[in-house]
Design a protein around this motif. Structure first.
Motif, PDB file in Angstrom:
ATOM      1  N   ASN A   1      22.811  18.156 -28.816  1.00 43.83           N
ATOM      2  CA  ASN A   1      23.224  17.693 -30.142  1.00 43.83           C
ATOM      3  C   ASN A   1      24.061  18.780 -30.813  1.00 43.83           C
ATOM      4  O   ASN A   1      23.540  19.626 -31.547  1.00 43.83           O
ATOM      5  N   ILE A   2      25.352  18.755 -30.535  1.00 46.26           N
ATOM      6  CA  ILE A   2      26.238  19.837 -30.979  1.00 46.26           C
ATOM      7  C   ILE A   2      26.369  19.875 -32.493  1.00 46.26           C
ATOM      8  O   ILE A   2      26.493  20.942 -33.099  1.00 46.26           O
ATOM      9  N   SER A   3      26.330  18.712 -33.132  1.00 47.68           N
ATOM     10  CA  SER A   3      26.539  18.664 -34.586  1.00 47.68           C
ATOM     11  C   SER A   3      25.499  19.460 -35.360  1.00 47.68           C
ATOM     12  O   SER A   3      25.774  19.915 -36.477  1.00 47.68           O
ATOM     13  N   THR A   4      24.319  19.675 -34.774  1.00 54.62           N
ATOM     14  CA  THR A   4      23.260  20.389 -35.499  1.00 54.62           C
ATOM     15  C   THR A   4      23.483  21.898 -35.544  1.00 54.62           C
ATOM     16  O   THR A   4      22.868  22.587 -36.365  1.00 54.62           O
TER      17      THR A   4
ATOM     18  N   VAL B   1      26.546  23.407 -35.923  1.00 52.82           N
ATOM     19  CA  VAL B   1      27.816  23.727 -36.575  1.00 52.82           C
ATOM     20  C   VAL B   1      27.619  23.708 -38.081  1.00 52.82           C
ATOM     21  O   VAL B   1      27.064  22.752 -38.637  1.00 52.82           O
ATOM     22  N   ASN B   2      28.061  24.771 -38.771  1.00 55.40           N
ATOM     23  CA  ASN B   2      27.945  24.799 -40.224  1.00 55.40           C
ATOM     24  C   ASN B   2      29.173  24.178 -40.885  1.00 55.40           C
ATOM     25  O   ASN B   2      30.066  23.656 -40.209  1.00 55.40           O
ATOM     26  N   ASP B   3      29.234  24.254 -42.205  1.00 52.69           N
ATOM     27  CA  ASP B   3      30.319  23.614 -42.950  1.00 52.69           C
ATOM     28  C   ASP B   3      31.684  24.237 -42.676  1.00 52.69           C
ATOM     29  O   ASP B   3      32.722  23.612 -42.931  1.00 52.69           O
TER      30      ASP B   3
ATOM     31  N   PHE C   1      32.736  25.061 -39.732  1.00 52.32           N
ATOM     32  CA  PHE C   1      32.987  24.834 -38.302  1.00 52.32           C
ATOM     33  C   PHE C   1      32.777  26.106 -37.487  1.00 52.32           C
ATOM     34  O   PHE C   1      33.537  26.432 -36.590  1.00 52.32           O
TER      35      PHE C   1
ATOM     36  N   TYR D   1      20.958  27.157 -33.836  1.00 49.00           N
ATOM     37  CA  TYR D   1      21.128  27.320 -32.395  1.00 49.00           C
ATOM     38  C   TYR D   1      19.843  27.832 -31.759  1.00 49.00           C
ATOM     39  O   TYR D   1      19.446  27.364 -30.682  1.00 49.00           O
TER      40      TYR D   1
ATOM     41  N   GLU E   1      17.568  24.858 -31.474  1.00 54.81           N
ATOM     42  CA  GLU E   1      17.949  23.877 -30.463  1.00 54.81           C
ATOM     43  C   GLU E   1      17.813  24.423 -29.042  1.00 54.81           C
ATOM     44  O   GLU E   1      17.559  23.683 -28.094  1.00 54.81           O
TER      45      GLU E   1
ATOM     46  N   GLN F   1      34.492   8.802 -28.043  1.00 55.97           N
ATOM     47  CA  GLN F   1      33.031   8.883 -28.010  1.00 55.97           C
ATOM     48  C   GLN F   1      32.521   7.873 -26.975  1.00 55.97           C
ATOM     49  O   GLN F   1      32.215   6.731 -27.303  1.00 55.97           O
TER      50      GLN F   1
ATOM     51  N   VAL G   1      33.315  24.252 -27.295  1.00 55.74           N
ATOM     52  CA  VAL G   1      31.913  24.526 -27.624  1.00 55.74           C
ATOM     53  C   VAL G   1      31.385  25.670 -26.767  1.00 55.74           C
ATOM     54  O   VAL G   1      30.741  26.601 -27.260  1.00 55.74           O
TER      55      VAL G   1
END
Length: 529
Positions: A127-130, A132-134, A136, A143, A146, A351, A374
């Motif tokens: 789940n990459i979106s978790t 990344v901060n505001d 980018f 991290y 996760e 996607q 990533v």
């Protein structure tokens, strides 16, 4: 038959045929008969799938599959095809099976045998979106929560082989071409010119200041971009200078490999690695650095290729320069416009898990580009290939790439009568699978078969035909494919008109090929062991 008439006939045939694999009969783009024979066996489908497996026995009747990633096999020298064949067989049918089934390297059974996706320790998509901060950038707290990023065994090993391939390019060129390069530099102002150069002297040459001005303006605009939009670009001005220097250093050796083999080693891995070490946690900076380092070199080689073609075709150099300049402006503008239009108009574009089956908008190359940003930019090499990652042992491939060409060179010196030794080109052999993924085994199977048939059997037995029509055939196949592709998009795809659901429109029909085989790993559509 004249070349023009032959071109028209081949063009019409290519144009008419492409509607079948592109629209009416999608299965023709990957015929994986092993999957059909064993519809319930994961292992059989891993071996036989041309899209998600080793592709044993898979093939296609689609020129876009054959020429999409490695270029046309009709214009590639036979010795280069053999190098690609050897590298492909060693990696795909020896290293990967041993690593996956024999040794379970890097917990291979938890993940698909062939995939560019990123996974967590449980074999699920990361789940990459978790993380990344505001801004980018990497959120280190999230991290740590996760956990580490895992790669499929194929993806990890091919990265290691990519390390060896790019280093071997420098060593190979230095040993096998270094003396010739130096002699050519020394003789460039005094050596006798050939007939092509004499004929070209009747045209006005390009003033040097045209090139210097273009370089200065491009660098100035790029520096402005890095300083004015530094929050969006993420890369400082010194990163641009390092990337430009890398492109300058690698252009000559990579150009030599390209000119002699029609295969271009990529700088993508080394540029990503370097920027990931210098500025970890910044994926956009990594992408920008790769673009200025790797893509600039690639475009420079295309630029040289055009000029060389113009030299042989006796096109005025100034006309070539202007056409390239105007074409670059038009192509850049159109590409940006089309990309912006697609991103804003196609729902869930790129996607794969959210798109309907056989959607044309899965973007395999762009997904690999994203995953690379990533790996190298967001997470960083230290957390993947360094002391904090799972794959530090792959760094030893750098040493292998450095030493490999030396061994070949010594063998050539020891056995000068064995001419086949000098045909071993390690940058091509090691870089054979550099395009995988997004390229798949069916792409390589077809490319190698067509290349061997035309550049060995046809050349050997029908040399006059080959000399007259081979390159014309390649151009005609490309042109027919391109025109039908455009026609299909504007007439059918753009209007949402599909052929409907039937067996031949469902792709290769290997649904189990991407399933993990480790006990307890739950993936939708796959059995649990």
């Amino acid at each position: 038959m004249s070349r023009g008439k032959f071109f028209v006939i081949a063009f019409v045939c290519s144009f008419a045929w492409y509607i079948f694999p592109a629209y009416l009969f999608l299965t023709l783009s990957s015929i994986s008969w092993v999957c059909w024979a064993f519809p319930k066996s994961i292992t059989a489908q891993q071996i036989g799938s041309g899209m998600s497996g080793l592709g044993l026995g898979s093939f296609a009747l689609d020129w876009s599959v054959i020429a999409s990633y490695l270029g046309s096999p009709l214009v590639t020298p036979f010795f280069a095809i053999v190098n690609v064949l050897v590298g492909y067989v060693l990696i795909m049918y020896m290293v990967i099976p041993i690593s996956y089934w024999g040794m379970n390297v890097y917990e291979a059974h938890k993940f698909p045998i062939f995939s560019s996706d990123l996974f967590d320790s449980q074999g699920q998509l990361y789940n990459i979106s978790t993380i990344v901060n505001d801004k980018f950038e990497l959120d280190e707290v999230m991290y740590q929560r996760e956990g580490r990023v895992y790669l499929s065994t194929f993806f990890a090993i091919t990265y290691g082989i990519g390390f060896a391939a790019i280093v071997s390019t420098l060593t190979h060129v230095a040993l096998f071409n270094g003396k010739g390069i130096w002699q050519q530099i020394r003789a460039s102002t005094t050596a006798k010119v050939d007939i092509h150069t004499r004929l070209m002297k009747k045209y006005k040459d390009i003033p040097s200041w045209w090139f210097y001005s273009m370089l200065a303006v491009s660098l100035a605009l790029s520096l402005v971009l890095c300083t004015v939009m530094k929050d969006e670009i993420q890369m400082p001005w010194w990163g641009l200078l390092i990337a430009s220097f890398m492109a300058l250093i690698f252009t000559v050796p990579v150009s030599i490999i390209t000119a002699t083999t029609n295969q271009t080693p990529g700088l993508n891995i080394i540029t990503e690695y370097l920027m990931g070490v210098l500025l970890p946690g910044r994926p956009i900076a990594n992408v920008v650095f790769k673009t200025y380092g790797y893509i600039s070199m690639s475009q420079a080689i295309s630029f040289l290729n055009d000029f060389k073609l113009g030299h042989y075709m006796k096109i005025p150099p100034r006309s070539m320069f202007l056409v390239q300049f105007i074409g670059t402006i038009i192509a850049g503008t159109v590409n940006i416009s089309v990309a912006w239009y697609l991103l804003t108009s196609v729902e869930n574009i790129c996607q794969k898990e959210l798109l309907p089956p056989n959607s044309p908008w899965t973007c395999p190359s762009d997904r690999v580009f994203f995953d690379a940003s990533v790996i190298w930019g967001l997470v960083g090499p230290k957390r993947i290939f360094g002391s904090l990652g799972n794959y530090p042992a792959l760094n030893w491939f750098f040493l292998g790439g450095l030493v490999g060409p030396v061994l070949v060179w010594l063998l050539q010196k020891a056995f000068p009568t064995r001419t086949w030794i000098s045909q071993i080109n390690l940058p091509v052999l090691l870089g054979a699978t550099a395009a995988m993924p997004p390229a798949t085994s069916v792409n390589f199977n077809c490319w190698i078969i067509v290349g061997v048939v035309f550049n060995y059997f046809v050349f050997k037995n029908y040399k006059k035909w080959w000399q007259r029509y081979n390159y014309v055939l390649s151009a005609a196949l490309d042109a027919g494919l391109a025109f039908m592709g455009v026609l299909l998009y504007f007439s059918l795809t753009m209007n949402g008109i599909s052929i409907g659901h039937w067996w031949g429109a469902e792709g290769e029909n290997c649904p189990l090929a991407s399933c993990p085989t480790a006990p307890g790993v739950h993936v939708e559509g796959c059995p649990v062991f």
